[in-house]
Design an enzyme around this catalytic site. Structure first.
Site, PDB file in Angstrom:
ATOM      1  N   ASN A   9      -2.011  79.697  10.053  1.00  0.00           N
ATOM      2  CA  ASN A   9      -0.627  79.670   9.179  1.00  0.00           C
ATOM      3  C   ASN A   9      -0.708  77.989   8.806  1.00  0.00           C
ATOM      4  O   ASN A   9      -0.031  77.529   9.884  1.00  0.00           O
ATOM      5  CB  ASN A   9       0.390  80.153   9.879  1.00  0.00           C
ATOM      6  CG  ASN A   9       1.790  80.053   9.045  1.00  0.00           C
ATOM      7  OD1 ASN A   9       1.707  79.444   7.933  1.00  0.00           O
ATOM      8  ND2 ASN A   9       2.875  80.481   9.647  1.00  0.00           N
ATOM      9  N   LYS A  11       1.203  76.639   7.173  1.00  0.00           N
ATOM     10  CA  LYS A  11       2.520  76.309   6.639  1.00  0.00           C
ATOM     11  C   LYS A  11       2.626  75.342   5.674  1.00  0.00           C
ATOM     12  O   LYS A  11       1.772  75.542   4.611  1.00  0.00           O
ATOM     13  CB  LYS A  11       3.424  75.900   7.766  1.00  0.00           C
ATOM     14  CG  LYS A  11       3.088  76.766   9.312  1.00  0.00           C
ATOM     15  CD  LYS A  11       4.052  76.416  10.336  1.00  0.00           C
ATOM     16  CE  LYS A  11       4.220  77.579  11.383  1.00  0.00           C
ATOM     17  NZ  LYS A  11       5.029  77.381  12.688  1.00  0.00           N
ATOM     18  N   HIS A  94       8.181  85.427   8.626  1.00  0.00           N
ATOM     19  CA  HIS A  94       8.000  84.437   9.381  1.00  0.00           C
ATOM     20  C   HIS A  94       9.255  83.858   9.863  1.00  0.00           C
ATOM     21  O   HIS A  94       9.863  83.962   9.073  1.00  0.00           O
ATOM     22  CB  HIS A  94       6.869  83.302   9.205  1.00  0.00           C
ATOM     23  CG  HIS A  94       6.730  82.234  10.124  1.00  0.00           C
ATOM     24  ND1 HIS A  94       7.409  81.246  10.296  1.00  0.00           N
ATOM     25  CD2 HIS A  94       5.432  82.088  10.639  1.00  0.00           C
ATOM     26  CE1 HIS A  94       6.818  80.572  11.408  1.00  0.00           C
ATOM     27  NE2 HIS A  94       5.673  81.284  11.554  1.00  0.00           N
ATOM     28  N   GLU A  96      10.498  80.940  10.326  1.00  0.00           N
ATOM     29  CA  GLU A  96      11.025  79.893   9.470  1.00  0.00           C
ATOM     30  C   GLU A  96      11.603  80.569   8.168  1.00  0.00           C
ATOM     31  O   GLU A  96      12.425  79.781   7.696  1.00  0.00           O
ATOM     32  CB  GLU A  96       9.936  78.917   9.361  1.00  0.00           C
ATOM     33  CG  GLU A  96       9.567  78.286  10.786  1.00  0.00           C
ATOM     34  CD  GLU A  96       8.120  77.790  10.829  1.00  0.00           C
ATOM     35  OE1 GLU A  96       7.331  77.717   9.710  1.00  0.00           O
ATOM     36  OE2 GLU A  96       7.610  77.451  11.840  1.00  0.00           O
ATOM     37  N   GLU A 166       5.749  86.624  17.588  1.00  0.00           N
ATOM     38  CA  GLU A 166       6.063  85.007  17.702  1.00  0.00           C
ATOM     39  C   GLU A 166       7.586  84.597  18.310  1.00  0.00           C
ATOM     40  O   GLU A 166       8.371  84.397  17.598  1.00  0.00           O
ATOM     41  CB  GLU A 166       5.859  84.425  16.342  1.00  0.00           C
ATOM     42  CG  GLU A 166       4.629  84.487  15.663  1.00  0.00           C
ATOM     43  CD  GLU A 166       4.163  83.298  14.679  1.00  0.00           C
ATOM     44  OE1 GLU A 166       3.124  82.950  14.998  1.00  0.00           O
ATOM     45  OE2 GLU A 166       4.855  83.275  13.707  1.00  0.00           O
ATOM     46  N   GLY A 172       5.925  75.812  17.765  1.00  0.00           N
ATOM     47  CA  GLY A 172       5.819  74.499  17.382  1.00  0.00           C
ATOM     48  C   GLY A 172       6.211  73.784  18.716  1.00  0.00           C
ATOM     49  O   GLY A 172       6.771  72.365  18.346  1.00  0.00           O
ATOM     50  N   SER A 213       2.599  78.015  19.951  1.00  0.00           N
ATOM     51  CA  SER A 213       1.819  77.056  20.571  1.00  0.00           C
ATOM     52  C   SER A 213       0.479  77.699  21.154  1.00  0.00           C
ATOM     53  O   SER A 213       0.150  77.221  22.276  1.00  0.00           O
ATOM     54  CB  SER A 213       2.701  76.628  21.576  1.00  0.00           C
ATOM     55  OG  SER A 213       3.751  75.925  21.022  1.00  0.00           O
TER      56      SER A 213
HETATM   57  P1  13P Z   1       2.590  76.860  16.349  1.00  0.00           P
HETATM   58  O1  13P Z   1       1.056  77.449  16.690  1.00  0.00           O
HETATM   59  O2  13P Z   1       2.385  75.528  15.589  1.00  0.00           O
HETATM   60  O3  13P Z   1       3.518  76.832  17.549  1.00  0.00           O
HETATM   61  O4  13P Z   1       3.138  77.984  15.066  1.00  0.00           O
HETATM   62  C1  13P Z   1       2.882  79.158  15.409  1.00  0.00           C
HETATM   63  C2  13P Z   1       3.550  79.714  14.195  1.00  0.00           C
HETATM   64  O5  13P Z   1       4.710  79.914  13.898  1.00  0.00           O
HETATM   65  C3  13P Z   1       2.335  80.417  13.399  1.00  0.00           C
HETATM   66  O6  13P Z   1       2.875  81.449  12.492  1.00  0.00           O
END
Ligand code: 13P
Length: 253
Positions: A9, A11, A94, A96, A166, A172, A213
């Site tokens: 992803n 983002k 997601h 976010e 997640e 992150g 992560s």
């Molecule tokens: P990170 O791997 O940067 O923690 O992000 C995970 C994520 O949100 C994947 O959709």
């Protein structure tokens, strides 16, 4: 046996030019890895360019969102058919998007139905906040997100779904869940609620990823767990060597 699926992803990262060079750099390494479904999810503007680069490879393409309506006056949104023109997958719900863009279990559900109607594989994200985690509410939260988000899905199509667990506190932050903790959430809550919705056999067929992560260094810890069928990778998917190594770790699981 479930085929592991590792998805990157990206983002809101990478212009079209940057996306091209990242795909160039990792494509050969990814193509050499067998027994794993590999998926890249760049931002919308890069989908056309990346789909051209992935033609004839076994690397899939996913979008990070879609709207549930077919077309019309929805400024700034992208319709399912527009996603399906280039992609085989789409990330839905997601954390976010839930946190910053008002997505709810209901909109997730509408998007899942829209994706399936267009033969896209939804990667449906669930996970609890740090507060919910600390107060022991993980099970309640992911059960609700799954049962509302996947409500009304035709059991005949459900086996093709992908769920991504997640935990928000792990996204992150560099503080991944432990493999054991993540596996317990899948085994104790997510697969059982999938079984309630679609039957035990279908629940056993649905792939469930861990995300939060994930790196080349910790990937094996997750992939060695019996219920974890791959990863949804954020930051590390923007680094060629990391992402290829994560996919390779999945191929050995
Ligand atoms: P990170 O791997 O940067 O923690 O992000 C995970 C994520 O949100 C994947 O959709």
């Amino acid at each position: 046996m479930r085929t592991p699926i590792v998805a990157g992803n990206w983002k809101m990262n990478k212009t079209v030019e940057e996306a091209r060079s990242l795909v160039f750099s990792m494509s050969l390494g990814l193509r050499e890895i067998k027994g794993v479904e590999k998926v890249l999810c760049p931002p919308f503007p890069a989908l056309l360019a990346v789909s051209a680069l992935l033609q004839g490879t076994d690397i899939g393409l996913g979008a990070q969102n879609l709207h549930w309506e077919e077309k019309g006056a929805f400024t700034g949104e992208v319709a399912p058919a527009m996603v399906a023109e280039f992609c085989q997958y789409v990330i839905i719900g997601h954390s976010e998007r839930r946190a910053y863009f008002g997505e709810t279990d209901q909109t997730v559900n509408q998007k899942v139905h829209a994706a399936l109607a267009h033969d896209l594989t939804p990667i449906v994200c669930v996970g609890e906040t740090v507060k919910e985690y600390e107060s022991g509410r993980t099970g309640e939260i992911v059960r609700r997100q799954i049962s509302l988000g996947l409500a009304g899905v035709d059991p005949a199509k459900a086996a093709g779904l992908v769920v991504a667990y997640e935990p928000i506190w792990a996204i992150g932050t560099g503080k991944a869940s432990s493999g054991e903790n993540a596996n317990a959430v899948l085994a104790d809550y997510i697969r059982p609620v999938l079984a309630e919705l679609f039957g035990v056999e279908t629940a056993q067929a649905i792939r469930i990823q861990y995300g939060g992560s994930v790196t080349a260094a910790n990937a094996e810890e997750f992939f060695s767990q019996p219920d974890i069928d791959g990863a949804l990778v954020g930051g590390a998917s923007l680094k060629k060597d990391e992402f290829v190594a994560i996919a390779r770790a999945a191929s050995k699981s």
